[in-house]
Write a protein that holds these residues in place. Structure first.
Motif, mmCIF file in Angstrom:
data_model
loop_
_atom_site.group_PDB
_atom_site.id
_atom_site.type_symbol
_atom_site.label_atom_id
_atom_site.label_comp_id
_atom_site.label_asym_id
_atom_site.label_seq_id
_atom_site.Cartn_x
_atom_site.Cartn_y
_atom_site.Cartn_z
ATOM 1 N N GLU A 67 35.571 11.256 -20.677
ATOM 2 C CA GLU A 67 36.328 10.102 -21.143
ATOM 3 C C GLU A 67 35.786 8.874 -20.428
ATOM 4 O O GLU A 67 35.744 8.835 -19.209
ATOM 5 N N THR A 71 41.988 3.768 -20.314
ATOM 6 C CA THR A 71 43.219 3.915 -21.074
ATOM 7 C C THR A 71 42.889 4.600 -22.392
ATOM 8 O O THR A 71 41.889 4.269 -23.021
ATOM 9 N N PRO A 72 43.683 5.555 -22.799
ATOM 10 C CA PRO A 72 43.346 6.323 -23.984
ATOM 11 C C PRO A 72 43.359 5.523 -25.289
ATOM 12 O O PRO A 72 42.652 5.846 -26.211
ATOM 13 N N LYS A 73 44.164 4.467 -25.363
ATOM 14 C CA LYS A 73 44.237 3.662 -26.590
ATOM 15 C C LYS A 73 44.113 2.191 -26.213
ATOM 16 O O LYS A 73 45.113 1.467 -26.138
#
Length: 93
Positions: A67, A71-73
């Motif tokens: 990743e 932040t994922p989104k």
């Protein structure tokens, strides 16, 4: 497609060579026998047939995906943060 352009492309010698090629059309049984047997899912069988067994095996042994975002989104986070501010308008270019 424009008929004149199509004719010009298909009249080339390489196009006539390719048109004569007979591609194998194996049965599902032949593909299953060659690429892994009855235990494979249909999805994996198709991957093995079109991409090659070496590619599928490499995918299975590859390390987990990294990743790169903290932040994922990120877009959702940006909108949330902007909605907290009192902005008259947002300028764009």
């Amino acid at each position: 497609m424009d008929a004149a352009a199509k004719t010009k492309i298909l009249d080339r010698s390489r196009a006539r060579e390719i048109e004569k090629i007979e591609y194998p059309e194996p049965t599902l049984e032949e593909v299953r026998r060659r690429y892994g047997g009855p235990h494979l899912s249909d999805e994996e069988l198709l991957l093995r047939y079109y991409a090659g067994p070496e590619f599928v095996d490499a995918l299975k042994t590859a390390p987990p995906r990294k990743e790169y975002l903290s932040t994922p989104k990120p877009l959702l986070r940006l909108v949330e943060e902007l909605s907290k501010k009192k902005l008259g308008r947002v300028l764009h270019s």
